[in-house]
Enzyme design. Structure first.
Site, PDB file in Angstrom:
ATOM      1  N   ASP A   1     131.783 -79.001 -37.495  1.00  0.00           N
ATOM      2  CA  ASP A   1     130.895 -78.698 -36.352  1.00  0.00           C
ATOM      3  C   ASP A   1     129.855 -77.650 -36.728  1.00  0.00           C
ATOM      4  O   ASP A   1     128.707 -77.730 -36.338  1.00  0.00           O
ATOM      5  CB  ASP A   1     131.712 -78.155 -35.164  1.00  0.00           C
ATOM      6  CG  ASP A   1     132.406 -79.264 -34.386  1.00  0.00           C
ATOM      7  OD1 ASP A   1     131.946 -80.413 -34.475  1.00  0.00           O
ATOM      8  OD2 ASP A   1     133.404 -78.972 -33.695  1.00  0.00           O
TER       9      ASP A   1
ATOM     10  N   LYS B   1     141.628 -79.433 -30.904  1.00  0.00           N
ATOM     11  CA  LYS B   1     141.152 -78.828 -32.158  1.00  0.00           C
ATOM     12  C   LYS B   1     142.044 -77.683 -32.639  1.00  0.00           C
ATOM     13  O   LYS B   1     142.188 -77.471 -33.842  1.00  0.00           O
ATOM     14  CB  LYS B   1     139.710 -78.338 -31.993  1.00  0.00           C
ATOM     15  CG  LYS B   1     138.702 -79.472 -31.915  1.00  0.00           C
ATOM     16  CD  LYS B   1     137.279 -78.971 -31.854  1.00  0.00           C
ATOM     17  CE  LYS B   1     136.330 -80.135 -31.625  1.00  0.00           C
ATOM     18  NZ  LYS B   1     134.944 -79.728 -31.516  1.00  0.00           N
TER      19      LYS B   1
HETATM   20  N1  LIG Z   1     127.190 -82.104 -30.229  1.00  0.00           N
HETATM   21  C1  LIG Z   1     128.393 -82.035 -30.766  1.00  0.00           C
HETATM   22  O1  LIG Z   1     128.676 -82.600 -31.835  1.00  0.00           O
HETATM   23  C2  LIG Z   1     129.435 -81.209 -30.083  1.00  0.00           C
HETATM   24  C3  LIG Z   1     130.598 -80.798 -30.766  1.00  0.00           C
HETATM   25  C4  LIG Z   1     131.522 -79.999 -30.094  1.00  0.00           C
HETATM   26  C5  LIG Z   1     131.308 -79.659 -28.757  1.00  0.00           C
HETATM   27  N2  LIG Z   1     130.187 -80.092 -28.115  1.00  0.00           N
HETATM   28  C6  LIG Z   1     129.913 -79.748 -26.712  1.00  0.00           C
HETATM   29  O2  LIG Z   1     129.998 -78.327 -26.562  1.00  0.00           O
HETATM   30  C7  LIG Z   1     130.489 -78.003 -25.268  1.00  0.00           C
HETATM   31  C8  LIG Z   1     131.675 -77.059 -25.395  1.00  0.00           C
HETATM   32  O3  LIG Z   1     132.705 -77.639 -26.158  1.00  0.00           O
HETATM   33  P1  LIG Z   1     133.920 -76.731 -26.686  1.00  0.00           P
HETATM   34  O4  LIG Z   1     134.757 -77.629 -27.527  1.00  0.00           O
HETATM   35  O5  LIG Z   1     133.423 -75.473 -27.260  1.00  0.00           O
HETATM   36  O6  LIG Z   1     134.678 -76.413 -25.294  1.00  0.00           O
HETATM   37  P2  LIG Z   1     135.658 -75.195 -24.968  1.00  0.00           P
HETATM   38  O7  LIG Z   1     136.359 -74.718 -26.179  1.00  0.00           O
HETATM   39  O8  LIG Z   1     136.448 -75.626 -23.788  1.00  0.00           O
HETATM   40  O9  LIG Z   1     134.672 -74.004 -24.489  1.00  0.00           O
HETATM   41  C9  LIG Z   1     133.919 -74.133 -23.315  1.00  0.00           C
HETATM   42  C10 LIG Z   1     133.000 -72.899 -23.165  1.00  0.00           C
HETATM   43  O10 LIG Z   1     132.154 -73.152 -22.042  1.00  0.00           O
HETATM   44  C11 LIG Z   1     132.308 -72.104 -21.077  1.00  0.00           C
HETATM   45  N3  LIG Z   1     132.213 -72.715 -19.743  1.00  0.00           N
HETATM   46  C12 LIG Z   1     132.785 -73.864 -19.331  1.00  0.00           C
HETATM   47  N4  LIG Z   1     132.441 -74.105 -18.059  1.00  0.00           N
HETATM   48  C13 LIG Z   1     131.638 -73.078 -17.667  1.00  0.00           C
HETATM   49  C14 LIG Z   1     130.974 -72.768 -16.456  1.00  0.00           C
HETATM   50  N5  LIG Z   1     131.060 -73.562 -15.393  1.00  0.00           N
HETATM   51  N6  LIG Z   1     130.226 -71.638 -16.393  1.00  0.00           N
HETATM   52  C15 LIG Z   1     130.117 -70.821 -17.476  1.00  0.00           C
HETATM   53  N7  LIG Z   1     130.735 -71.071 -18.659  1.00  0.00           N
HETATM   54  C16 LIG Z   1     131.484 -72.180 -18.734  1.00  0.00           C
HETATM   55  C17 LIG Z   1     133.666 -71.516 -21.351  1.00  0.00           C
HETATM   56  O11 LIG Z   1     133.690 -70.196 -20.860  1.00  0.00           O
HETATM   57  P3  LIG Z   1     135.083 -69.418 -20.589  1.00  0.00           P
HETATM   58  O12 LIG Z   1     135.484 -68.798 -21.898  1.00  0.00           O
HETATM   59  O13 LIG Z   1     134.710 -68.407 -19.552  1.00  0.00           O
HETATM   60  O14 LIG Z   1     136.061 -70.436 -20.096  1.00  0.00           O
HETATM   61  C18 LIG Z   1     133.737 -71.611 -22.891  1.00  0.00           C
HETATM   62  O15 LIG Z   1     133.023 -70.553 -23.462  1.00  0.00           O
HETATM   63  C19 LIG Z   1     130.862 -79.339 -24.614  1.00  0.00           C
HETATM   64  O16 LIG Z   1     129.797 -79.726 -23.766  1.00  0.00           O
HETATM   65  C20 LIG Z   1     130.965 -80.304 -25.781  1.00  0.00           C
HETATM   66  O17 LIG Z   1     130.663 -81.640 -25.413  1.00  0.00           O
HETATM   67  C21 LIG Z   1     129.255 -80.852 -28.757  1.00  0.00           C
END
Ligand SMILES: NC(=O)c1ccc[n+]([C@@H]2O[C@H](COP(=O)([O-])OP(=O)(O)OC[C@H]3O[C@@H](n4cnc5c(N)ncnc54)[C@H](OP(=O)(O)O)[C@@H]3O)[C@@H](O)[C@H]2O)c1
Length: 496
Positions: A324, A286
């Site tokens: 989003d 992204k």
């Molecule tokens: N429903 C939908 O349409 C949709 C759309 C987009 C995303 N999502 C979902 O949203 C989630 C995040 O996506 P993203 O694109 O935002 O990912 P991202 O940019 O990689 O961000 C991940 C976030 O999760 C935190 N995190 C990851 N593992 C963790 C753990 N074990 N303990 C605590 N915090 C943790 C990270 O914290 P740090 O900053 O500390 O690394 C960061 O804040 C995913 O599950 C994705 O499938 C859903």
């Protein structure tokens, strides 16, 4: 012309009886051709079995007797193989496949005996890589020079860029889902699809029902626009089903593919033709999509992530958007309106505290959207520094995960989980304790796999309102559909 590419199902059963049964299934499910893989049969007896198989085959037939040295199962000598293939021709096979390495010998063997009604496919398989464009053109010329009626080149696409070279040489490309689906667009003669999972004759074959019912291959022509979801991984994405169904429901001439991409920059440079009209972008691309956009919607720029890229028809420029945040926020708003006595004039989020768990792409979208709606935004994140940066950006507050445990300044707060905690396979995990959860009135989880996460289940057990990630997913897809087609997003709603 629609449907110019023939859809061929390989039959890889071990017995002739099972093959005949699979032939009938392939015909019933809409295949155009079946490939009888003689090398897969145990105790194959040409004069007995070929007569039976070709008599019982009520679809055009392709007979292949692939040796081990070309990726098949046959271990004997070529004389027996050539005899069996000639017999198949005499018995009326519509196509016979022979490998380029022995094609000249086979053509010499046939001399004068070759029935005019059978088309000869000369095939070449490369299980390691996709050669350069020059080498591919040379290969096509060599195959044609032996007297092939149909050229078949199967290569291994190590990277999505390899597939473009195959499109350019027009021919049937045996590897890679997208080359199989786009065969009709680029003039391929035959594309292979397995009857059902586990019945493929080569890696990467889609099922017959995916090809016909999800990707609508019969409708694909040279003019069909190509869209897709770019990510790594993309295999389990629901976007192709959603967008292809929506395209079909409004008669929009387009196909939507899963595009597994390692390096976003080289992908976007290589797939620059107007045929590739728009993309959904998912993890981890992204931010790269934002960097590659010629123009960016101000909100996407502010969030720092582009999940939708569209090529502007007038000048081919790439315009980046983020759907989003509208997807997530509208899902929460609708749920809040559902639990409120009367619909407020402003957003139901106005003045509410929205605690966003996570500060990644989804976290930024949620935080921005909530702020836009007048909410007071609080960010909690594993890496506190990132929470603070995001809070500064949206004019909110940052707290640590430890502080979250006893964070309860008022009633009626909203919790939005945007971390991947609780996502399959870690379905027993949750980002917040039951004790802390009691402080909220509505809980949203961006995760949609599983649909009901442990977080949502526990919130529900406490009597809180819940919104799952599928609501966000469908709504962000509605926004994309609008950018892709110019039509209202409502055509996507209700498809999943
Ligand atoms: N429903 C939908 O349409 C949709 C759309 C987009 C995303 N999502 C979902 O949203 C989630 C995040 O996506 P993203 O694109 O935002 O990912 P991202 O940019 O990689 O961000 C991940 C976030 O999760 C935190 N995190 C990851 N593992 C963790 C753990 N074990 N303990 C605590 N915090 C943790 C990270 O914290 P740090 O900053 O500390 O690394 C960061 O804040 C995913 O599950 C994705 O499938 C859903």
């Amino acid at each position: 012309m629609a449907g110019a590419t023939l859809v061929c199902v390989p039959l890889v059963a071990k017995s002739v009886e099972q093959m005949v049964s699979d032939m009938a299934t392939a015909k019933a499910r809409g295949a155009d051709v079946v490939e009888i893989r003689l090398d897969h049969l145990t105790n194959f007896e040409p004069s007995r079995d070929l007569v039976f198989l070709l008599r019982e085959c009520h679809l055009p037939s392709l007979v292949t007797y692939r040796p081990r040295w070309e990726g098949g199962e046959y271990e004997g000598d070529d004389d027996k193989r050539f005899d069996a293939l000639l017999l198949a021709m005499e018995l009326g096979a519509d196509f016979v496949d022979i490998e380029l390495k022995v094609a000249q010998e086979f053509v010499n063997f046939l001399s004068g005996k070759r029935p005019a009604s059978t088309k000869l496919i000369v095939s070449s398989h490369n299980y390691q890589s996709t050669p350069s464009s020059e080498d591919l053109s040379d290969l096509v010329a060599r195959i044609q020079a032996v007297g092939a009626d149909i050229v078949k080149i199967a290569t291994t696409a190590v990277d999505i860029i390899d597939v473009l070279r195959m499109f350019k040489v027009m021919v049937h490309c045996q590897r890679g889902l997208i080359s199989r689906i786009l065969c009709p667009k680029f003039g391929g003669y035959l594309t292979f699809a397995m009857l059902s999972t586990g019945k493929e004759s080569a890696p990467g074959q889609p099922t017959l029902s995916d090809l016909l019912d999800v990707y609508n291959i019969r409708q694909i022509t040279a003019d069909t626009k190509v869209f897709g979801i770019v990510g790594k991984p993309v295999r389990h994405s629901k976007s192709p089903i959603l967008h292809n169904t929506a395209f079909r429901s409004v008669g929009f001439d387009a196909v939507y593919l899963p595009l597994l991409v390692d390096d976003f920059y080289s992908f976007i440079n290589a797939y620059s033709s107007p045929d590739f009209t728009g993309f959904s972008i998912t993890m981890p691309h992204k931010e790269a999509a934002l960097a590659c956009s010629d123009e960016v919607d101000p909100i996407a720029k502010f969030i720092g992530a582009v999940n939708t890229l569209v090529k502007r028809p007038s000048d081919g420029k790439l315009i980046g958007y983020n759907t989003d945040y509208t997807g997530a926020i509208s899902a929460i708003e609708d749920a809040l309106q559902g639990v409120q006595a009367k619909v407020p004039a402003s957003s139901p989020l106005a003045n509410k505290i929205v605690v966003v768990l996570g500060a990644g792409g989804a976290g930024k979208a949620l935080a921005y959207g909530a702020k836009e709606k007048g909410a007071r935004v609080v960010i909690a994140n594993r890496t506190y520094e990132r929470a603070r940066e995001l809070a500064n950006l949206v004019g909110g507050e940052a707290i640590s995960l430890t502080d979250l445990e006893n964070f309860h300044p008022e009633e009626g707060m909203i919790l939005a989980n945007t971390t991947s905690i609780g996502m399959d396979p870690n379905i027993h995990e949750t980002p917040i304790s039951n004790h802390a959860l009691k402080s909220y009135s509505l809980v949203f989880d961006a995760i949609y796999d599983p649909l009901v996460t442990r977080l949502l289940r526990e919130a529900d057990e406490l009597g809180l309102a819940t919104v799952n990630g599928m609501e966000m997913f469908v709504r962000q897809a509605m926004g994309q559909f609008k950018f892709f087609t110019g039509l209202p997003g409502k055509f996507v709603a209700g498809l999943i």
